[in-house]
Design a protein around this motif. Sequence first.
Motif: not given
Length: 359
Positions: A184-202, A277-284
């Motif tokens: 709590p107070g840090m990034a939630p699990r819902s923020a960990n989405s590979a779909a946000l990776e800039a350029g895509g993730m293998q 390494s997300a796009s947008p960077p604020s979600k990295s």
Amino acid sequence: MGPATQQRHRTRARRPAAKRRATVDDDGDVRCEACGSGDDADELLLCDGCDRGVHIFCLRPILPRVPAGDWFCPSCTTTTTTSAKSAAASAVQTKMPKQFPLIQTKIVDFFKIQRGPAAAAAFEPMEGKKRKRKALVVSKKKKRKLLPFTPSEDPVRRLTQMASLATALTATGAVFSNDLTYVPGMAPRSANSAALEAGGMQVLPREDVETLSLCKRMMERGEWPPLRVVFDPVEGFTVEADKFIKDLTIITEYVGDVDYLRNREHDDGDSMMTLLSASPPSKSLVVCPDKRSNIARYINGINNHTQEGRKKQNLKCVRYAVDGECRVLLVANRDISKGERLYYDYNGSEHEYPTHHFV
């Protein structure tokens, strides 16, 4: 989706404010107390207690970067007990840490190993035991699949390996965790989405996901990877192979608390790992193993500015999408001999992590 950029640097945190770096005046008055040189002024620290200077690469263990906030030299650290100096004191530890007791019940409790017949069997000799393997369908194109680690056969040896990690975790004030944690107070699990990776993730193939799951289950019942944490007065805690390890073997997953990079850009920790390494960077996102971690935290980096340093690399750090989430794996990139220390490249294409003073 295309493959993600192989970012192997531990942290993307920016360098601290310039006020933390020593400067050399025209008369060259500021000199490193260890080597006597005034060169490399941007890496020459001034003690906030006595104003004496020392290079970050002359400290033992070496500091990877100029620390944020107050910094006190080893001499001042040993003569005072103020809380402002605790972070610096931990960074310059040179004494052999107190060893964790080699007692099975204490080790089982420390790592929260499953109790029962299966766990008890994990601490028995493994000679003569044969693992059942599923029949593989031979395809026309041979794929390079990841391999599960092979535990040491000797149960005493496995206990020794586990005790060495418990020693390191205890000395650095961390508790064992073999999974990413969401606090709590840090990034939630819902923020960990590979779909946000800039350029895509293998995406990790299904067979490799099963292999990773097998490694996790083995550790839960006390079947440990053949690794040992040792203390080096120069490198600090480091990891070495305790038996032969094949190329493409899963060594470990890089775990810890997950947080947004924006919250950690001025963090003084040297063990953060890029998770997203997300796009947008604020979600990295980054993995922060300072409070909860496993053996990955103690695996050191190479000096990727020299050919000799690059030759030491025997692991690769790869980020994969697993069930839609980002995961970081450390995998053997060649055969590793018993007694060989483990190293990987902290940097990706940016080369922003300073490694030119790594030993």
